[in-house]
Design a protein around this motif. Structure first.
Motif, PDB file in Angstrom:
ATOM      1  N   ASN A  76      61.360  74.906  10.204  1.00  0.00           N
ATOM      2  CA  ASN A  76      61.988  75.619   9.918  1.00  0.00           C
ATOM      3  C   ASN A  76      61.594  76.892   8.895  1.00  0.00           C
ATOM      4  O   ASN A  76      61.470  76.713   7.870  1.00  0.00           O
ATOM      5  N   VAL A  77      61.677  78.250   9.499  1.00  0.00           N
ATOM      6  CA  VAL A  77      61.286  78.995   8.658  1.00  0.00           C
ATOM      7  C   VAL A  77      61.609  79.384   7.294  1.00  0.00           C
ATOM      8  O   VAL A  77      61.195  80.240   6.672  1.00  0.00           O
ATOM      9  N   ALA A  78      62.897  78.959   6.885  1.00  0.00           N
ATOM     10  CA  ALA A  78      63.271  79.746   5.353  1.00  0.00           C
ATOM     11  C   ALA A  78      62.403  78.183   4.645  1.00  0.00           C
ATOM     12  O   ALA A  78      62.220  77.986   3.722  1.00  0.00           O
ATOM     13  N   ASP A  79      62.269  76.905   5.283  1.00  0.00           N
ATOM     14  CA  ASP A  79      60.845  76.477   4.367  1.00  0.00           C
ATOM     15  C   ASP A  79      59.310  76.964   4.372  1.00  0.00           C
ATOM     16  O   ASP A  79      59.100  76.330   3.595  1.00  0.00           O
ATOM     17  N   TYR A  80      59.094  78.130   5.280  1.00  0.00           N
ATOM     18  CA  TYR A  80      58.084  78.338   5.234  1.00  0.00           C
ATOM     19  C   TYR A  80      58.025  79.704   4.648  1.00  0.00           C
ATOM     20  O   TYR A  80      57.454  81.032   4.932  1.00  0.00           O
ATOM     21  N   ALA A  81      59.018  80.711   4.486  1.00  0.00           N
ATOM     22  CA  ALA A  81      59.214  81.608   3.444  1.00  0.00           C
ATOM     23  C   ALA A  81      57.609  82.282   2.989  1.00  0.00           C
ATOM     24  O   ALA A  81      57.520  81.711   1.769  1.00  0.00           O
ATOM     25  N   HIS A  82      57.275  83.221   3.242  1.00  0.00           N
ATOM     26  CA  HIS A  82      56.313  83.695   2.597  1.00  0.00           C
ATOM     27  C   HIS A  82      54.669  82.321   2.007  1.00  0.00           C
ATOM     28  O   HIS A  82      53.826  82.598   1.443  1.00  0.00           O
ATOM     29  N   GLN A  83      54.713  81.879   3.163  1.00  0.00           N
ATOM     30  CA  GLN A  83      53.699  80.770   3.393  1.00  0.00           C
ATOM     31  C   GLN A  83      52.592  80.194   4.722  1.00  0.00           C
ATOM     32  O   GLN A  83      52.279  79.506   5.627  1.00  0.00           O
ATOM     33  N   THR A  84      52.502  81.815   5.510  1.00  0.00           N
ATOM     34  CA  THR A  84      51.875  81.807   6.734  1.00  0.00           C
ATOM     35  C   THR A  84      50.525  80.617   6.362  1.00  0.00           C
ATOM     36  O   THR A  84      50.531  80.526   7.554  1.00  0.00           O
ATOM     37  N   GLY A  85      50.477  81.158   6.562  1.00  0.00           N
ATOM     38  CA  GLY A  85      48.948  80.659   6.104  1.00  0.00           C
ATOM     39  C   GLY A  85      48.661  78.789   5.999  1.00  0.00           C
ATOM     40  O   GLY A  85      48.568  78.740   7.342  1.00  0.00           O
ATOM     41  N   GLN A  86      50.009  77.998   5.383  1.00  0.00           N
ATOM     42  CA  GLN A  86      49.926  76.813   5.552  1.00  0.00           C
ATOM     43  C   GLN A  86      50.883  76.586   7.439  1.00  0.00           C
ATOM     44  O   GLN A  86      49.868  76.031   7.518  1.00  0.00           O
ATOM     45  N   ILE A  87      51.268  78.024   7.932  1.00  0.00           N
ATOM     46  CA  ILE A  87      51.654  77.344   9.115  1.00  0.00           C
ATOM     47  C   ILE A  87      50.664  77.101  10.322  1.00  0.00           C
ATOM     48  O   ILE A  87      50.326  76.170  11.037  1.00  0.00           O
ATOM     49  N   PHE A  88      49.671  78.110   9.860  1.00  0.00           N
ATOM     50  CA  PHE A  88      48.319  78.511  10.823  1.00  0.00           C
ATOM     51  C   PHE A  88      47.867  77.360  10.623  1.00  0.00           C
ATOM     52  O   PHE A  88      46.617  76.170  11.529  1.00  0.00           O
ATOM     53  N   ARG A  89      47.027  76.974   8.826  1.00  0.00           N
ATOM     54  CA  ARG A  89      46.331  75.288   8.932  1.00  0.00           C
ATOM     55  C   ARG A  89      47.397  74.485   9.669  1.00  0.00           C
ATOM     56  O   ARG A  89      46.767  73.730  10.195  1.00  0.00           O
ATOM     57  N   ASN A  90      48.781  73.949   9.279  1.00  0.00           N
ATOM     58  CA  ASN A  90      49.225  72.910   9.987  1.00  0.00           C
ATOM     59  C   ASN A  90      48.895  72.947  11.851  1.00  0.00           C
ATOM     60  O   ASN A  90      48.483  71.607  11.972  1.00  0.00           O
TER      61      ASN A  90
END
Length: 566
Positions: free
Chosen positions: A531-545
């Protein structure tokens, strides 16, 4: 002539070129440092840990082989029915043959029912009055008898020759009662072959390798003083505790041997409980990182020098004809415009040549009518508009090129990451899920090696076409790295999973026609639904996942889809 204030064109060009050259280098400096450290850790993880794991297998085979040898010898002794029916000569012959056939044993000892040495064979000299109760109080012997299975001792100093020793205790079952332990056969394992294996593994200038037993005592190490008289105990080191716990990985620790912080890959030897580590001084890794950063900044400095030199010559090329025109105009104004302007050289910019021509025409046509002047103005406006349109079209083309991958025509990594960043910052209130797919081509290096890089490029292009075919208007596919693609799908969980499997299936079934030959190509797909709201300003974590999910797909045998679950 009045003195004019302000900066010259030459100074402005020098300033702008210097700013353009320095700004990216300054902004990317920290990124370069972080990327260099990430690459260094990845190399340690891939190489140090792999070296440690590769060393574990031959050590395990070495020990297991001699356990098997002792088990066979124990069966022969059982068949001799010692001590009731056999003679010492027969036993000595069996022990002698066992020692001769096994290159990794330097001594074989047979214990009687009281756990005292009944007979033995060894490659080294043993005093006639040695202590026959040598093994009587040792825990690993009692454990072997109690559990009726082979046990291995921790490394200890052999009192018979004063050298480090590892013993294997093999129960000898009773001839008449197979469930009863009659004797214990002790084999003394040679440590020299283990040390030779260890010596063959090292990394970096001051790196080395070390092997410890299940108690954290040194079995093989480059410091021979740690295995003389007293065996060095390293069980208080965190890395040794992790190996004793059966873990595998990469960590930092302070080495009492080299007296500095080390980065080490480590692993545990299955079944034995031993640990193997391959440490390298962190200072060497720091030096590698500094070298990379220094190289990057050196190239940045070269770029700055080239930019300044280019700006200098470009400024002279532009300003010299302008200065000539200004000087001639000042002279003509004093002379009442009774002469013509000097001819501007052909190497001057076209715009300045046009300016000189127009300036000369203006001087020669002061008596011309206002209509002619107006016509000239309209001509100039038309040319400016045309040049503006051409510049606008060129900028649009450059904008497209900046967002696209040159080989596949998909979006490039920078554009994709910016899209994710904008999505995370702009849609914080969204409750809809989005799906991220990381698609990695399986065995892509083999395709390049066997069929050439042009064939590899054709495979990437055809995969890009398949991905583009699956994209909806709200989706985005990009080339993420050499043989990796990344896809953003704005859809729910079920649809995202269905489309991930559809992409993998179509690629697996697609006939890749390369230079008259059909290749079968598969991909490993990592899927992350969030969910986009759960990863606001956490794009690095998105790519690591999503990267972790893709590597999990690789570990599961490739040609599959694996989902990252929080």
């Amino acid at each position: 002539m009045a003195h004019n204030r302000g900066l010259s064109i030459n100074s402005l060009l020098l300033f702008c070129f210097a700013l353009i050259a320095l700004l990216p280098v300054s902004l990317l400096g920290f990124k370069i440092y972080d990327a260099a450290w990430d690459n260094a850790w990845r190399e340690v993880r891939e190489k140090h840990q792999l070296l440690a794991e590769n060393l574990a297998q031959p050590i395990n085979i070495y020990v297991h082989g001699h356990k098997t040898t002792l088990a066979i010898t124990a069966n022969l002794i059982r068949d001799l029915n010692f001590p009731s029916a056999s003679t010492i000569d027969s036993l000595d012959y069996v022990l002698e043959e066992s020692l001769n056939l096994s290159e990794g044993l330097c001594g074989v000892f047979l214990l009687d029912s009281d756990k005292e040495i009944a007979t033995y064979k060894s490659e080294y000299r043993i005093a006639a009055d040695f202590d026959h109760t040598l093994f009587k109080e040792l825990e690993f012997v009692d454990t072997a008898i109690l559990n009726k299975r082979t046990m291995i001792s921790p490394v200890r100093i052999n009192p018979l020759n004063g050298k480090p020793a590892i013993y294997i205790a093999q129960p000898v079952m009773s001839h008449g009662n197979p469930a009863e332990v009659n004797n214990v056969l002790i084999g003394e394992l040679k440590i020299e072959p283990i040390e030779k294996l260890r010596q063959g593994i090292r990394f970096g200038e001051a790196g080395h390798s070390a092997i410890v037993d299940d108690l954290g005592h040194v079995i093989a190490h480059p410091n021979p003083d740690w295995m003389v008289e007293h065996i060095k105990d390293l069980s208080d080191l965190d890395i040794v505790k992790k190996m004793m716990a059966g873990q595998t990985g990469v960590t930092e620790f302070y080495s009492p041997f080299v007296k500095q912080t080390m980065i080490a890959g480590y692993t545990a030897v299955p079944e034995l409980g031993w640990g193997i580590m391959v440490p390298q001084p962190k200072a060497e890794v720091d030096e590698q990182v500094r070298s990379i950063v220094f190289t990057q900044f050196s190239w940045g400095l070269v770029g700055l020098v080239v930019a300044l030199i280019t700006a200098h010559f470009l400024g002279r090329w532009i300003t010299q004809p302008i200065n000539e025109l200004a000087s001639a105009g000042n002279r003509l104004s004093k002379e009442g415009f009774q002469d013509n302007l000097p001819k501007i050289r052909d190497s001057a910019p076209i715009e300045l040549q046009l300016l000189a021509g127009c300036f000369g025409a203006a001087i020669r046509g002061l008596a011309a009518s206002r209509a002619e002047v107006e016509e000239l103005n309209q001509s100039l406006q038309s040319k400016i508009k045309e040049a503006t349109n051409e510049l606008r079209e060129a900028n649009m083309k450059l904008s497209v090129l900046a967002r696209s991958d040159h080989l596949t025509n998909l979006a490039n990594r920078r554009h994709f990451e910016q899209t994710i960043t904008n999505l995370a910052s702009r849609r914080q209130a969204d409750t809809d899920n989005v799906c991220l797919l990381l698609v990695d081509v399986d065995h892509f290096k083999q395709i390049n090696d066997q069929h050439g890089h042009s064939a590899g490029d054709m495979v990437l292009i055809q995969i890009a076409e398949i991905l583009d075919h699956h994209m909806r208007q709200t989706d985005l596919a990009a080339r993420y790295a050499g043989d990796e693609f990344i896809v953003l799908i704005r859809a729910g969980e079920d649809i995202g999973r269905e489309r991930a499997h559809a992409i993998r299936n179509e690629i697996a079934e697609h006939p890749f026609h390369i230079e008259g030959e059909d290749l079968q190509v598969t991909v490993s797909v990592g899927l992350f639904i969030f969910n986009v709201a759960d990863y606001a300003h956490q794009t690095g974590q998105i790519f690591r996942n999503v990267d972790a999910a893709m590597y999990k797909a690789k570990e599961q045998g490739r040609n599959t889809v694996e989902e990252f679950r929080v």
